[in-house]
Design a protein around this motif. Structure first.
Motif, PDB file in Angstrom:
ATOM      1  N   CYS A  21      22.713   8.974  43.520  1.00 61.95           N
ATOM      2  CA  CYS A  21      22.371   8.974  44.932  1.00 61.95           C
ATOM      3  C   CYS A  21      23.477   9.706  45.688  1.00 61.95           C
ATOM      4  O   CYS A  21      24.540   9.966  45.153  1.00 61.95           O
ATOM      5  N   THR A  23      25.484   8.983  48.017  1.00 62.31           N
ATOM      6  CA  THR A  23      26.758   8.333  48.328  1.00 62.31           C
ATOM      7  C   THR A  23      27.713   8.493  47.149  1.00 62.31           C
ATOM      8  O   THR A  23      28.877   8.176  47.251  1.00 62.31           O
ATOM      9  N   CYS A  27      26.722   3.030  44.580  1.00 60.57           N
ATOM     10  CA  CYS A  27      25.617   3.090  45.555  1.00 60.57           C
ATOM     11  C   CYS A  27      25.450   1.774  46.300  1.00 60.57           C
ATOM     12  O   CYS A  27      24.633   1.658  47.200  1.00 60.57           O
ATOM     13  N   CYS A  30      25.249   2.057  49.890  1.00 61.48           N
ATOM     14  CA  CYS A  30      24.316   3.104  50.313  1.00 61.48           C
ATOM     15  C   CYS A  30      23.523   2.642  51.545  1.00 61.48           C
ATOM     16  O   CYS A  30      23.174   1.474  51.670  1.00 61.48           O
ATOM     17  N   CYS A  35      17.271   2.312  47.683  1.00 62.28           N
ATOM     18  CA  CYS A  35      18.153   2.937  46.705  1.00 62.28           C
ATOM     19  C   CYS A  35      19.113   1.900  46.129  1.00 62.28           C
ATOM     20  O   CYS A  35      19.307   1.818  44.916  1.00 62.28           O
TER      21      CYS A  35
HETATM   22 ZN   LIG Z   1      22.092   5.083  47.082  1.00 59.40          ZN
END
Ligand SMILES: [Zn+2]
Ligand SMILES: [Zn+2]
Ligand SMILES: [Zn+2]
Length: 219
Positions: A21, A23, A27, A30, A35
Motif C-alpha cells: 500500500c 503508506t 499499513c 494507513c 486497506c
Molecule cells: Zn494501506
C-alpha cells in the motif's frame, strides 16, 4: 488443519503479503480503512496457519477478539488453546540444539526488525526465514515469541563465542565459558586444543586431552 507447520517448509500456504500500500512499511496507520483491515486480516490468517494462538494473534494484529476467534475456527476447525505458553526458558535449556536455534532466531530477528514492518509481519518474516535457515526446525512460532521475550526481559543476554566469535544467546545465570551452543556441540566430537577428531571410544568419558595432544606432550 493440524499444527504441522514444522514439517512444512513454508510457514503458511498463503501469499507472503498483500499488495504494497502507498503508506509503505507498516499499513496499520494507513488512512484507507479497508486497506488496514485487509492487511490485518491477512496477517492474522498467516499467523494462525503458522500455529499461533488467538491471544498472540490479537496482541500482534489488534483485531477484535470475536473476529480473531471466528477466523481461528474457520481455518482450523476447532477453538484455540487459551492464553499464552509459559514464560520460561527451561525447555530451551534442555538441549544445546534448541539453544543454538534460539540464537539463530535472534540473529534473524535483528536483521528483520529494522525494516519497520508491523509486529505481526516481523514475526512471520522471522519464522519464514528461520524455517528456510535450519535443516530440522525445532522451534514453533510460540517458541520463537518466547526467545524474543526472554531477550527483552533480560533473562537471556548475548555473548561472543571465544571459538567462532559469533554472538549467541545464553541465560544470564549460566556461565559456560563463553562458548556458543554450536561450538559446544562441535567440541563433543573434536579436541578443544588441536581440533583433532576424538576417537569414538573416548566419547562420553572425561577427557584431559585427545590422543593427538597426548602424543605430542609425551614426545
Ligand atoms: Zn494501506
Ligand atoms: Zn562458537
Ligand atoms: Zn588435541
Amino acid at each position: 488443519m493440524s499444527k504441522t507447520g514444522l514439517s512444512l517448509i513454508d510457514a503458511t500456504t498463503y501469499a507472503p503479503t498483500v499488495p504494497e500500500c502507498r503508506t509503505k512499511k507498516d499499513c496499520y496507520s494507513c488512512s484507507v480503512k479497508p486497506c488496514v483491515y485487509a492487511v490485518q486480516t491477512h496477517e492474522a490468517v498467516r499467523l494462525i496457519q503458522a500455529g499461533a494462538r488467538t491471544t498472540l494473534v490479537r496482541q500482534l494484529t489488534k483485531l477484535p477478539k470475536k473476529y480473531v476467534n471466528r477466523l481461528y475456527h474457520l481455518l482450523t476447525g476447532h477453538s484455540s488453546p487459551r492464553g499464552l505458553t509459559q514464560f520460561t526458558d527451561a525447555w530451551f535449556r534442555e538441549s544445546e540444539h534448541r539453544m543454538l536455534q534460539a540464537s539463530t532466531v535472534w540473529r534473524i530477528h535483528n536483521l528483520v526488525e529494522p525494516l519497520g514492518r508491523s509486529k505481526a509481519r516481523i514475526l512471520l518474516d522471522v519464522y519464514d526465514v528461520y524455517l528456510y535457515s535450519v535443516n530440522k526446525p525445532l522451534l514453533d512460532i510460540t517458541r520463537i515469541v518466547a526467545v524474543l521475550k526472554l531477550v527483552k526481559a533480560s533473562v537471556w543476554e548475548s555473548r561472543q563465542c571465544q571459538h567462532c566469535h559469533k554472538f549467541y544467546l545464553t541465560p544470564v545465570d549460566e556461565n559456560l565459558g563463553d562458548t556458543c551452543p554450536g561450538c559446544r556441540i562441535y567440541y563433543h566430537f573434536r579436541c578443544v586444543l588441536c581440533g583433532a577428531a576424538l576417537a569414538i571410544y573416548t566419547l562420553g568419558r572425561p577427557r584431559s586431552a585427545c590422543e593427538a595432544c597426548a602424543t605430542q606432550n609425551n614426545k
